[in-house]
Design an enzyme around this catalytic site. Structure first.
Site, PDB file in Angstrom:
ATOM      1  N   ARG A 126       0.839  -1.196   0.000  1.00  0.00           N
ATOM      2  CA  ARG A 126       0.000   0.000   0.000  1.00  0.00           C
ATOM      3  C   ARG A 126       0.878   1.251   0.000  1.00  0.00           C
ATOM      4  O   ARG A 126       1.925   1.289   0.664  1.00  0.00           O
ATOM      5  CB  ARG A 126      -0.878  -0.016   1.255  1.00  0.00           C
ATOM      6  CG  ARG A 126      -1.918   1.087   1.350  1.00  0.00           C
ATOM      7  CD  ARG A 126      -2.979   0.981   0.317  1.00  0.00           C
ATOM      8  NE  ARG A 126      -4.154   1.783   0.643  1.00  0.00           N
ATOM      9  CZ  ARG A 126      -5.145   1.997  -0.224  1.00  0.00           C
ATOM     10  NH1 ARG A 126      -5.113   1.500  -1.451  1.00  0.00           N
ATOM     11  NH2 ARG A 126      -6.191   2.715   0.136  1.00  0.00           N
ATOM     12  N   THR A 416      -8.326   0.329 -10.816  1.00  0.00           N
ATOM     13  CA  THR A 416      -8.001  -0.838  -9.973  1.00  0.00           C
ATOM     14  C   THR A 416      -8.180  -2.127 -10.784  1.00  0.00           C
ATOM     15  O   THR A 416      -8.971  -2.177 -11.718  1.00  0.00           O
ATOM     16  CB  THR A 416      -8.854  -0.860  -8.688  1.00  0.00           C
ATOM     17  OG1 THR A 416      -8.709   0.406  -8.045  1.00  0.00           O
ATOM     18  CG2 THR A 416      -8.438  -1.942  -7.722  1.00  0.00           C
ATOM     19  N   GLN A 453      -3.690   7.820  -4.331  1.00  0.00           N
ATOM     20  CA  GLN A 453      -4.224   6.948  -3.280  1.00  0.00           C
ATOM     21  C   GLN A 453      -4.466   7.682  -1.952  1.00  0.00           C
ATOM     22  O   GLN A 453      -5.259   7.231  -1.127  1.00  0.00           O
ATOM     23  CB  GLN A 453      -3.264   5.775  -3.059  1.00  0.00           C
ATOM     24  CG  GLN A 453      -3.905   4.494  -2.618  1.00  0.00           C
ATOM     25  CD  GLN A 453      -4.752   3.818  -3.680  1.00  0.00           C
ATOM     26  OE1 GLN A 453      -5.968   3.798  -3.565  1.00  0.00           O
ATOM     27  NE2 GLN A 453      -4.127   3.289  -4.713  1.00  0.00           N
ATOM     28  N   ASP A 456      -7.794   8.250  -0.267  1.00  0.00           N
ATOM     29  CA  ASP A 456      -8.499   7.230   0.535  1.00  0.00           C
ATOM     30  C   ASP A 456      -8.432   7.546   2.032  1.00  0.00           C
ATOM     31  O   ASP A 456      -9.062   6.855   2.840  1.00  0.00           O
ATOM     32  CB  ASP A 456      -7.927   5.829   0.278  1.00  0.00           C
ATOM     33  CG  ASP A 456      -8.590   5.152  -0.919  1.00  0.00           C
ATOM     34  OD1 ASP A 456      -9.478   5.778  -1.547  1.00  0.00           O
ATOM     35  OD2 ASP A 456      -8.229   4.006  -1.249  1.00  0.00           O
ATOM     36  N   SER A 480      -7.903   0.928   2.772  1.00  0.00           N
ATOM     37  CA  SER A 480      -8.317   0.424   1.464  1.00  0.00           C
ATOM     38  C   SER A 480      -9.550  -0.467   1.619  1.00  0.00           C
ATOM     39  O   SER A 480      -9.908  -0.867   2.727  1.00  0.00           O
ATOM     40  CB  SER A 480      -7.172  -0.390   0.867  1.00  0.00           C
ATOM     41  OG  SER A 480      -7.585  -1.075  -0.294  1.00  0.00           O
ATOM     42  N   SER A 481     -10.175  -0.745   0.494  1.00  0.00           N
ATOM     43  CA  SER A 481     -11.256  -1.747   0.471  1.00  0.00           C
ATOM     44  C   SER A 481     -10.868  -2.967  -0.345  1.00  0.00           C
ATOM     45  O   SER A 481     -11.696  -3.877  -0.544  1.00  0.00           O
ATOM     46  CB  SER A 481     -12.524  -1.149  -0.144  1.00  0.00           C
ATOM     47  OG  SER A 481     -12.978  -0.086   0.637  1.00  0.00           O
ATOM     48  N   GLY A 502     -13.520  -1.768  -7.468  1.00  0.00           N
ATOM     49  CA  GLY A 502     -14.873  -1.262  -7.192  1.00  0.00           C
ATOM     50  C   GLY A 502     -14.980  -0.353  -5.985  1.00  0.00           C
ATOM     51  O   GLY A 502     -16.071  -0.190  -5.437  1.00  0.00           O
ATOM     52  N   GLY A 503     -13.851   0.248  -5.552  1.00  0.00           N
ATOM     53  CA  GLY A 503     -13.915   1.151  -4.396  1.00  0.00           C
ATOM     54  C   GLY A 503     -14.487   0.401  -3.198  1.00  0.00           C
ATOM     55  O   GLY A 503     -14.242  -0.791  -3.008  1.00  0.00           O
TER      56      GLY A 503
HETATM   57  N1  GLU Z   1      -8.444   3.047  -3.808  1.00  0.00           N
HETATM   58  C1  GLU Z   1      -9.416   2.034  -3.611  1.00  0.00           C
HETATM   59  C2  GLU Z   1      -9.059   1.160  -2.433  1.00  0.00           C
HETATM   60  O1  GLU Z   1      -7.921   0.968  -2.131  1.00  0.00           O
HETATM   61  C3  GLU Z   1      -9.595   1.172  -4.820  1.00  0.00           C
HETATM   62  C4  GLU Z   1     -10.266   1.943  -5.883  1.00  0.00           C
HETATM   63  C5  GLU Z   1     -11.260   1.181  -6.689  1.00  0.00           C
HETATM   64  O2  GLU Z   1     -11.346  -0.011  -6.638  1.00  0.00           O
HETATM   65  O3  GLU Z   1     -11.996   1.797  -7.416  1.00  0.00           O
HETATM   66  O4  GLU Z   1      -9.922   0.669  -1.792  1.00  0.00           O
END
Ligand code: GLU
Length: 596
Positions: A126, A416, A453, A456, A480-481, A502-503
């Site tokens: 990360r 992503t 990043q 986030d 993160s997700s 997918g955030g």
């Molecule tokens: N930055 C997001 C994360 O680390 C991922 C972004 C995405 O999947 O659109 O959770």
């Protein structure tokens, strides 16, 4: 019922089996455009298999977001490479052909299972905040959070890229082929060029910021600032040079010396939002090997990435809360199934938003959140029939929350990427990597895009006078997700690899894929085709343009506030059943499965 809607319920193999190849391709490509922001890619050549048709293999397999990347992974597997070797080769190609999603300028998480030792290891690449980061860095002069894109583009949100250090660490532990061999496919393709995929074209065409960044504009746009055409050959000599240097010298050359100084200079002298990154920040970067977060679920052990990602802990909480429900008795995506899973999801997101951030900065009660007794208590808060309002966080064991405020990460970007690999010895990799939003910060150096990043982090550093868990701090990793996941059976063999972009919706996508494959016994391709639904402790979102829309009235009658929305997951799944591997590539993106 429209073709698009039928597609998501029908199995593509049936289409592919009965139709001539060109017709099947047309059907699949047409169908791929459901609810997605960008059309899917055409096969790269005439003998390209129809994308999204399931691929079955006896020995090894790679599923990735672009056919060139999957090919690179397969090439390495055929040459005797390990799952980690193949993942590195595929990732290097993704940075070239899907540059809007991931690459050297970003970070990621890699989950590995060693068939020989049985160890599951979680590698954390990360991004970190620079030493000059401050909790208020995303506030405007009035002390209010800046608008997302105002903060996301330019140098301010660029974190120290961690991808390369993470891959180096995983390669030292589990690589079989020499490091430099893994860069050959990407260098070759960067020099010879590749046809611009429709998704890259579509995202460049709708991006309002690229033209403000000279190097990126020159690469992605023509002289009239229109996106370069689909199918036009794009070469990337700067990236070929960067990759050649890294291949020959090792990852260290990226973090110290000329390459690092060029990167820092681009960030600090950005056209927009000059950033705070320094050469010392790059030099100080360390990837981390962490204990995976695991949960026993029915007859399986499911393992994922621990914090600073909230992705797997929250996914595992959803499953843990549902553990005593007979999900197998429910029809996939039926009203009862959607209700129960979204109820569990609300509870898990309430915990996520309160407790999960960088564990090197705050005590995260990971064990408490996954404790079976705690999950039983949380399950009692589910309402079997009617949706209750917003869920509150629980009190999981020791450690604790600084602040019971709502968490961030509500956006779903178009970037992503996730890839899954299983090699001939049964070693497995599940890796999600990212530069955050599509085209990240929009800054380019050495042929790759830099991440944004740091957006986030919570933009508001305090709530109710208390510091938020996920506020920006020097050296900290933003929450993160991303949820790369591996499932092991009772013999210790990996039977599933999954993950998605997918955030914050990643959690819902990955949880659904696990339930689809494990409880509903769907195949890999059927699993990724399933229309999506999520609830991030807010509204129940149903994937627009799919049969799930028909459930809206019934769910509303149960008290759900329903929203229909496009959901561009990028699930790339491998299943092992009856000694065979099958791959599922998400029709919402450009991916493909390759195996033998
Ligand atoms: N930055 C997001 C994360 O680390 C991922 C972004 C995405 O999947 O659109 O959770």
């Amino acid at each position: 019922m429209s073709l698009e809607r039928r597609f998501l319920l029908a199995s593509i193999p049936a289409i592919a089996r009965v139709a001539p190849v060109w017709l099947a391709a047309a059907l699949v490509l047409g169908a791929c455009q459901h609810g997605a922001e960008a059309p899917a890619a055409a096969p790269a050549s005439a003998d390209e298999p129809v994308r999204s048709a399931p691929v079955t293999a006896e020995s090894h397999m790679v599923v990735a977001a672009n056919p060139f990347a999957a090919d690179a992974g397969l090439e390495i597997l055929k040459a005797g490479g390990s799952a980690v070797d193949a993942a590195i080769a595929a990732q290097m190609v993704l940075g070239l052909v899907e540059p809007q999603s991931s690459g050297l300028g970003g970070g990621g998480f890699l989950l590995h299972h060693s068939a020989a030792s049985g160890e599951v290891a979680a590698y954390d690449g990360r991004e970190t905040a620079p030493a000059a980061a401050t909790p208020d860095m995303f506030l405007d002069e009035e002390g209010e959070p800046r608008r997302f894109h105002e903060a996301a583009v330019g140098g301010l949100a660029v974190g120290v890229p961690g991808l390369l250090r993470m891959l180096e660490m995983a390669h030292k532990d589990h690589g079989r082929l020499p490091w430099k061999d893994l860069f050959v496919p990407a260098i070759r393709l960067a020099m010879d060029g590749f046809p611009i995929p429709p998704r890259l074209h579509a995202l460049a065409a709708k991006d309002g910021y690229l033209r403000a960044f000279g190097t990126s504009a020159a690469y992605f746009l023509d002289s009239d600032h229109n996106a370069k055409a689909v199918g036009e050959t794009l070469t990337n000599q700067p990236l070929a040079k960067t990759l050649t240097t890294i291949a020959e010298t090792g990852a260290g050359v990226f973090y110290e010396g000329d390459m690092a100084e060029d990167l820092v200079s681009v960030v600090r002298h950005a056209e927009v939002n000059p950033g705070r990154l320094t050469a010392a920040d790059l030099k100080a970067y360390r990837a981390k090997k962490r204990e995976p977060a695991c949960l026993s679920y029915r007859i399986w052990l499911i393992c994922g990435m621990p914090p600073p990602s909230s992705g797997s802990v929250t996914t595992l909480q959803i499953l843990g809360i549902l553990r005593n429900e007979d999900l197998a008795a429910l029809e996939p995506n039926s009203e009862d199934a959607v209700h129960l899973i979204t109820e569990a999801s609300k509870l898990a997101y309430a915990d996520r938003d309160t407790y999960i951030a960088d564990p090197d900065f705050i005590p995260v009660p990971t064990a408490g959140l996954l404790d079976p007794g705690y999950l039983v208590l949380r399950a009692k808060e589910m309402s079997p029939k009617a949706m209750r309002g917003k869920a509150f966080p629980g009190m999981p064991g020791i450690g604790g929350a600084w602040n019971f405020g709502p968490g961030g990460g509500g956006r779903e970007g178009y970037s992503t990427t996730h890839l899954s690999v299983i090699d001939k010895d049964g070693n497995a990799v599940s890796m999600t990597s990212s530069i955050e939003q599509a085209f990240g910060s929009h800054l380019m150096v050495g042929g790759f895009l830099l991440n944004n990043q740091l957006t986030d982090f919570d933009f508001r550093p305090e709530r109710g006078g208390a510091p938020t868990t996920n506020r920006a701090e020097p050296g900290k990793r933003p929450r993160s997700s991303m949820a790369p996941t591996l499932v092991l059976d009772e013999t210790g063999e990996v039977v599933m690899a999954t993950g998605s972009p997918g955030g914050a919706r990643i959690i819902g996508y990955v949880a659904q894929s696990l339930i689809a494959a494990l409880d509903w016994n769907l195949g890999a391709q059927e699993t990724v085709n399933l229309p999506h639904f999520t609830n991030r402790n807010w509204v129940t979102e149903l994937e627009q343009g799919t049969d799930l829309e028909d459930l809206a009235p019934a769910l509303e009658a149960r008290g759900h506030e329903v929203r229909l929305t496009p959901m561009t997951s990028g699930l790339h799944v491998i299943l092992r059943r009856d000694g065979k591997l099958t791959g599922g590539a998400d029709p919402r993106r450009d991916g493909i499965s390759r195996g033998e």
